[in-house]
Design a protein around this motif. Structure first.
Motif, PDB file in Angstrom:
ATOM      1  N   UNK A  77       0.808  -1.224   0.000  1.00  0.00           N
ATOM      2  CA  UNK A  77       0.000   0.000   0.000  1.00  0.00           C
ATOM      3  C   UNK A  77       0.843   1.277   0.000  1.00  0.00           C
ATOM      4  N   UNK A  78       2.121   1.190   0.297  1.00  0.00           N
ATOM      5  CA  UNK A  78       2.986   2.367   0.345  1.00  0.00           C
ATOM      6  C   UNK A  78       3.799   2.577  -0.929  1.00  0.00           C
ATOM      7  N   UNK A  79       3.889   1.617  -1.786  1.00  0.00           N
ATOM      8  CA  UNK A  79       4.691   1.748  -2.991  1.00  0.00           C
ATOM      9  C   UNK A  79       5.124   0.393  -3.490  1.00  0.00           C
ATOM     10  N   UNK A  80       6.300   0.363  -4.110  1.00  0.00           N
ATOM     11  CA  UNK A  80       6.798  -0.898  -4.647  1.00  0.00           C
ATOM     12  C   UNK A  80       8.311  -0.940  -4.533  1.00  0.00           C
ATOM     13  N   UNK A  81       8.826  -2.149  -4.388  1.00  0.00           N
ATOM     14  CA  UNK A  81      10.267  -2.387  -4.371  1.00  0.00           C
ATOM     15  C   UNK A  81      10.600  -3.337  -5.494  1.00  0.00           C
ATOM     16  N   UNK A  82      11.732  -3.096  -6.134  1.00  0.00           N
ATOM     17  CA  UNK A  82      12.173  -4.007  -7.178  1.00  0.00           C
ATOM     18  C   UNK A  82      12.457  -5.375  -6.584  1.00  0.00           C
ATOM     19  N   UNK A  83      12.240  -6.414  -7.374  1.00  0.00           N
ATOM     20  CA  UNK A  83      12.495  -7.791  -6.944  1.00  0.00           C
ATOM     21  C   UNK A  83      13.659  -8.370  -7.744  1.00  0.00           C
ATOM     22  N   UNK A  84      14.421  -9.243  -7.117  1.00  0.00           N
ATOM     23  CA  UNK A  84      15.538  -9.932  -7.770  1.00  0.00           C
ATOM     24  C   UNK A  84      15.403 -11.426  -7.519  1.00  0.00           C
ATOM     25  N   UNK A  85      16.237 -12.197  -8.187  1.00  0.00           N
ATOM     26  CA  UNK A  85      16.233 -13.660  -8.073  1.00  0.00           C
ATOM     27  C   UNK A  85      14.885 -14.249  -8.472  1.00  0.00           C
ATOM     28  N   UNK A  86      14.322 -13.717  -9.539  1.00  0.00           N
ATOM     29  CA  UNK A  86      13.054 -14.191 -10.084  1.00  0.00           C
ATOM     30  C   UNK A  86      13.364 -15.271 -11.119  1.00  0.00           C
ATOM     31  N   UNK A  87      12.670 -16.395 -11.052  1.00  0.00           N
ATOM     32  CA  UNK A  87      12.837 -17.485 -12.018  1.00  0.00           C
ATOM     33  C   UNK A  87      11.872 -17.242 -13.170  1.00  0.00           C
ATOM     34  N   UNK A  88      12.408 -17.201 -14.396  1.00  0.00           N
ATOM     35  CA  UNK A  88      11.617 -16.827 -15.570  1.00  0.00           C
ATOM     36  C   UNK A  88      11.619 -17.966 -16.590  1.00  0.00           C
ATOM     37  N   UNK A  89      10.419 -18.265 -17.102  1.00  0.00           N
ATOM     38  CA  UNK A  89      10.273 -19.210 -18.208  1.00  0.00           C
ATOM     39  C   UNK A  89       9.447 -18.525 -19.283  1.00  0.00           C
ATOM     40  N   UNK A  90       9.955 -18.559 -20.514  1.00  0.00           N
ATOM     41  CA  UNK A  90       9.230 -18.003 -21.662  1.00  0.00           C
ATOM     42  C   UNK A  90       8.970 -19.151 -22.626  1.00  0.00           C
ATOM     43  N   UNK A  91       7.689 -19.352 -22.941  1.00  0.00           N
ATOM     44  CA  UNK A  91       7.284 -20.411 -23.875  1.00  0.00           C
ATOM     45  C   UNK A  91       6.745 -19.788 -25.160  1.00  0.00           C
ATOM     46  N   UNK A  92       7.073 -20.426 -26.291  1.00  0.00           N
ATOM     47  CA  UNK A  92       6.536 -19.951 -27.570  1.00  0.00           C
ATOM     48  C   UNK A  92       5.094 -20.415 -27.725  1.00  0.00           C
ATOM     49  N   UNK A  93       4.482 -20.116 -28.865  1.00  0.00           N
ATOM     50  CA  UNK A  93       3.086 -20.451 -29.110  1.00  0.00           C
ATOM     51  C   UNK A  93       2.791 -21.938 -29.093  1.00  0.00           C
ATOM     52  N   UNK A  94       3.819 -22.785 -29.269  1.00  0.00           N
ATOM     53  CA  UNK A  94       3.635 -24.239 -29.227  1.00  0.00           C
ATOM     54  C   UNK A  94       3.872 -24.812 -27.829  1.00  0.00           C
ATOM     55  N   UNK A  95       4.244 -23.942 -26.892  1.00  0.00           N
ATOM     56  CA  UNK A  95       4.490 -24.401 -25.525  1.00  0.00           C
ATOM     57  C   UNK A  95       5.935 -24.796 -25.256  1.00  0.00           C
ATOM     58  N   UNK A  96       6.822 -24.574 -26.224  1.00  0.00           N
ATOM     59  CA  UNK A  96       8.230 -24.921 -26.059  1.00  0.00           C
ATOM     60  C   UNK A  96       8.928 -23.835 -25.235  1.00  0.00           C
ATOM     61  N   UNK A  97       9.638 -24.236 -24.188  1.00  0.00           N
ATOM     62  CA  UNK A  97      10.356 -23.276 -23.334  1.00  0.00           C
ATOM     63  C   UNK A  97      11.613 -22.794 -24.041  1.00  0.00           C
ATOM     64  N   UNK A  98      11.655 -21.489 -24.325  1.00  0.00           N
ATOM     65  CA  UNK A  98      12.832 -20.880 -24.954  1.00  0.00           C
ATOM     66  C   UNK A  98      13.793 -20.357 -23.892  1.00  0.00           C
ATOM     67  N   UNK A  99      13.257 -19.742 -22.875  1.00  0.00           N
ATOM     68  CA  UNK A  99      14.013 -19.414 -21.669  1.00  0.00           C
ATOM     69  C   UNK A  99      13.392 -20.322 -20.618  1.00  0.00           C
TER      70      UNK A  99
END
Length: 162
Positions: A77-99
């Motif tokens: 409620x007071x603002x926002x802090x940047x986050x680190x150590x986030x696990x990221x997965x990016x999938x293409x339109x076929x569902x294949x994980x590129x990242x």
């Protein structure tokens, strides 16, 4: 003894040498001080960072030069802090994980994704947020992931989001 550079060419040679040294010093100091490494996953280049004000400024500068960018933050409620150590997965339109479960070491991540439709998953402390991403040729696309407060209140290296 014959001089290696003729007297007429000495001013030009000196100017070229000074310019090359200055350019090299600037390039070296900028890269050594701020540039996070560019990494690769399944043939896709990506870079993450933004810890500290200098690195955050660099990442904000490069965001428009990459087809896809992601920003990670924790909001209360007071603002926002940047986050680190986030696990990221990016999938293409076929569902294949590129990242595939790559770790964003800072609040910003950029990726060289081809134009197309993607599904992006970002996980912080066991909480996963998902959103679609449409990358269009020549237009940088940004996705923001905002977790509720309490997700990672002890995140190291956070900085307030404007």
């Amino acid at each position: 003894m014959t001089p290696l550079i003729s007297p007429r060419a000495r001013p030009l040679a000196a100017a070229l040498l000074c310019g090359a040294l200055a350019f090299g010093a600037l390039a070296t100091s900028a890269q050594a001080a701020f540039n996070p490494p560019i990494r690769m996953s399944h043939g896709i280049e990506y870079m993450s960072g933004g810890i500290g004000s200098d690195e955050a400024k660099l990442m904000e500068t490069v965001l428009p030069r990459w087809p896809a960018s992601f920003e990670f933050a924790i909001k209360d409620h007071q603002g926002a802090d940047f986050a680190a150590d986030v696990h990221v997965t990016v999938r293409d339109g076929r569902g294949v994980a590129l990242l595939d479960n790559v770790v964003a070491g800072g609040p910003f991540m950029v990726a060289r994704l081809e134009p197309g439709s993607y599904q992006v998953e970002a996980t912080l402390r066991g909480q996963t947020l998902k959103q679609p991403l449409q990358v269009v040729f020549g237009t940088p696309t940004k996705a923001t992931f905002l977790w509720p407060a309490g997700t990672d209140m002890a995140a190291a290296g956070t900085r307030a989001v404007q």
